[in-house]
Write a protein that holds these residues in place. Structure first.
Motif, mmCIF file in Angstrom:
data_model
loop_
_atom_site.group_PDB
_atom_site.id
_atom_site.type_symbol
_atom_site.label_atom_id
_atom_site.label_comp_id
_atom_site.label_asym_id
_atom_site.label_seq_id
_atom_site.Cartn_x
_atom_site.Cartn_y
_atom_site.Cartn_z
ATOM 1 N N ASP A 18 0.901 -1.036 0.055
ATOM 2 C CA ASP A 18 -0.182 0.014 -0.019
ATOM 3 C C ASP A 18 0.788 1.287 -0.062
ATOM 4 O O ASP A 18 0.263 2.317 -0.037
ATOM 5 C CB ASP A 18 -1.123 0.046 1.080
ATOM 6 C CG ASP A 18 -0.376 0.100 2.547
ATOM 7 O OD1 ASP A 18 0.829 -0.234 2.662
ATOM 8 O OD2 ASP A 18 -1.048 0.157 3.349
ATOM 9 N N MET A 19 2.059 1.090 -0.010
ATOM 10 C CA MET A 19 3.255 2.337 -0.042
ATOM 11 C C MET A 19 2.960 3.025 -1.305
ATOM 12 O O MET A 19 2.678 2.280 -2.457
ATOM 13 C CB MET A 19 4.493 1.839 -0.052
ATOM 14 C CG MET A 19 5.297 3.005 -0.434
ATOM 15 S SD MET A 19 7.260 2.414 -0.493
ATOM 16 C CE MET A 19 7.575 2.594 1.228
ATOM 17 N N PRO A 20 2.750 4.244 -1.556
ATOM 18 C CA PRO A 20 2.558 5.012 -2.855
ATOM 19 C C PRO A 20 3.729 4.625 -3.785
ATOM 20 O O PRO A 20 5.053 4.409 -3.066
ATOM 21 C CB PRO A 20 2.557 6.435 -2.451
ATOM 22 C CG PRO A 20 1.980 6.406 -1.027
ATOM 23 C CD PRO A 20 2.531 5.259 -0.246
ATOM 24 N N LEU A 21 3.762 4.362 -4.983
ATOM 25 C CA LEU A 21 4.712 4.051 -5.923
ATOM 26 C C LEU A 21 5.630 5.323 -5.945
ATOM 27 O O LEU A 21 6.915 5.039 -5.951
ATOM 28 C CB LEU A 21 4.102 3.879 -7.369
ATOM 29 C CG LEU A 21 5.034 3.889 -8.436
ATOM 30 C CD1 LEU A 21 5.922 2.521 -8.183
ATOM 31 C CD2 LEU A 21 4.146 3.838 -9.592
ATOM 32 N N LEU A 22 5.303 6.490 -5.708
ATOM 33 C CA LEU A 22 6.203 7.528 -5.732
ATOM 34 C C LEU A 22 7.263 7.220 -4.511
ATOM 35 O O LEU A 22 8.452 7.535 -4.654
ATOM 36 C CB LEU A 22 5.377 8.989 -5.051
ATOM 37 C CG LEU A 22 6.256 9.931 -4.640
ATOM 38 C CD1 LEU A 22 6.899 10.393 -5.984
ATOM 39 C CD2 LEU A 22 5.227 11.076 -4.076
ATOM 40 N N TRP A 23 6.882 6.815 -3.537
ATOM 41 C CA TRP A 23 8.078 6.689 -2.380
ATOM 42 C C TRP A 23 8.763 5.435 -2.754
ATOM 43 O O TRP A 23 9.942 5.380 -2.336
ATOM 44 C CB TRP A 23 7.471 6.439 -0.970
ATOM 45 C CG TRP A 23 6.561 7.840 -0.645
ATOM 46 C CD1 TRP A 23 5.369 7.858 -0.299
ATOM 47 C CD2 TRP A 23 7.201 9.206 -0.895
ATOM 48 N NE1 TRP A 23 5.047 9.249 -0.148
ATOM 49 C CE2 TRP A 23 6.295 10.091 -0.238
ATOM 50 C CE3 TRP A 23 8.359 9.553 -0.730
ATOM 51 C CZ2 TRP A 23 6.445 11.344 -0.391
ATOM 52 C CZ3 TRP A 23 8.637 10.854 -0.789
ATOM 53 C CH2 TRP A 23 7.561 11.757 -0.580
ATOM 54 N N ALA A 24 8.442 4.445 -3.270
ATOM 55 C CA ALA A 24 9.139 3.386 -3.599
ATOM 56 C C ALA A 24 10.255 3.735 -4.870
ATOM 57 O O ALA A 24 11.250 3.355 -4.868
ATOM 58 C CB ALA A 24 8.062 2.098 -4.462
ATOM 59 N N LEU A 25 9.748 4.677 -5.730
ATOM 60 C CA LEU A 25 10.541 5.168 -6.836
ATOM 61 C C LEU A 25 11.783 5.964 -6.421
ATOM 62 O O LEU A 25 12.847 5.758 -6.482
ATOM 63 C CB LEU A 25 9.820 5.780 -7.895
ATOM 64 C CG LEU A 25 8.766 5.254 -8.617
ATOM 65 C CD1 LEU A 25 8.012 6.272 -9.502
ATOM 66 C CD2 LEU A 25 9.524 4.175 -9.499
ATOM 67 N N ARG A 26 11.354 7.059 -5.239
ATOM 68 C CA ARG A 26 12.419 7.713 -4.737
ATOM 69 C C ARG A 26 12.985 7.210 -3.748
ATOM 70 O O ARG A 26 14.232 7.464 -3.685
ATOM 71 C CB ARG A 26 11.619 9.131 -4.068
ATOM 72 C CG ARG A 26 11.017 9.973 -5.303
ATOM 73 C CD ARG A 26 10.263 11.213 -4.532
ATOM 74 N NE ARG A 26 11.273 11.948 -3.909
ATOM 75 C CZ ARG A 26 12.108 12.774 -4.342
ATOM 76 N NH1 ARG A 26 12.152 13.294 -5.530
ATOM 77 N NH2 ARG A 26 12.806 13.495 -3.599
ATOM 78 N N ASP A 27 12.407 6.544 -2.518
ATOM 79 C CA ASP A 27 13.424 6.074 -1.348
ATOM 80 C C ASP A 27 13.840 4.679 -1.936
ATOM 81 O O ASP A 27 15.019 4.477 -1.180
ATOM 82 C CB ASP A 27 12.417 5.861 -0.304
ATOM 83 C CG ASP A 27 11.839 7.453 0.169
ATOM 84 O OD1 ASP A 27 12.460 8.470 -0.438
ATOM 85 O OD2 ASP A 27 11.084 7.485 0.910
#
Length: 149
Positions: A18-27
């Motif tokens: 459920d983590m936003p894809l945004l944070w997976a990409l960045r972090d």
């Protein structure tokens, strides 16, 4: 573990689905070209392509990316040679620049679907917000990249 491809490269991210894809990409993947703006999918700063369609990655979960193809601003070109990146420079679009990666990704999806968009097409497809108000330059850059300027 979520498996998908980013910019043509297979990746696996070990994080909650459920983590936003945004944070997976960045972090998790270090792809910081995609920006956090509002967190509610309103501004478009976080726009990426998922299977060729523009999505707001702040509200698109990592789990939804399973087995999909994600393209970020880094995936358009590694040397700023993409026609939209060149047009953005030629038309002097950025001021603060914060929204620009999301704007370019929205524009790339538009040109992919409609190679010669009208101003109305651009306004309808690119709903991203620019706090500097460079909308006229954005339209000019899209027309430039489409070969219509």
């Amino acid at each position: 573990m979520t498996r998908f491809s980013v910019n043509g490269r297979a990746v696996t991210v070990d994080a909650e689905p459920d983590m936003p894809l945004l944070w997976a990409l960045r972090d998790h993947l270090g792809l910081t070209g995609t920006k956090f703006g509002c967190g509610i999918a309103a501004c478009g700063a976080c726009t990426v392509h998922v299977d060729g369609q523009p999505v707001r990655s702040c509200s698109f979960s990592l789990g939804e990316a399973e087995d999909k193809h994600v393209t970020t601003i880094e995936g358009l070109s590694d040397n700023r040679s993409h026609p939209l990146q060149q047009a953005w420079i030629a038309e002097q679009v950025p001021q603060c620049g914060y929204c620009q990666s999301g704007m370019i990704m929205a524009a790339a999806a538009l040109i992919n679907d409609k190679p010669h968009p009208t101003d109305e097409d651009i306004d309808a497809a690119i709903t991203n917000l620019c706090r500097c108000g460079t909308y006229a330059r954005i339209r000019a850059a899209v027309h430039h990249a489409a070969g219509d300027a």
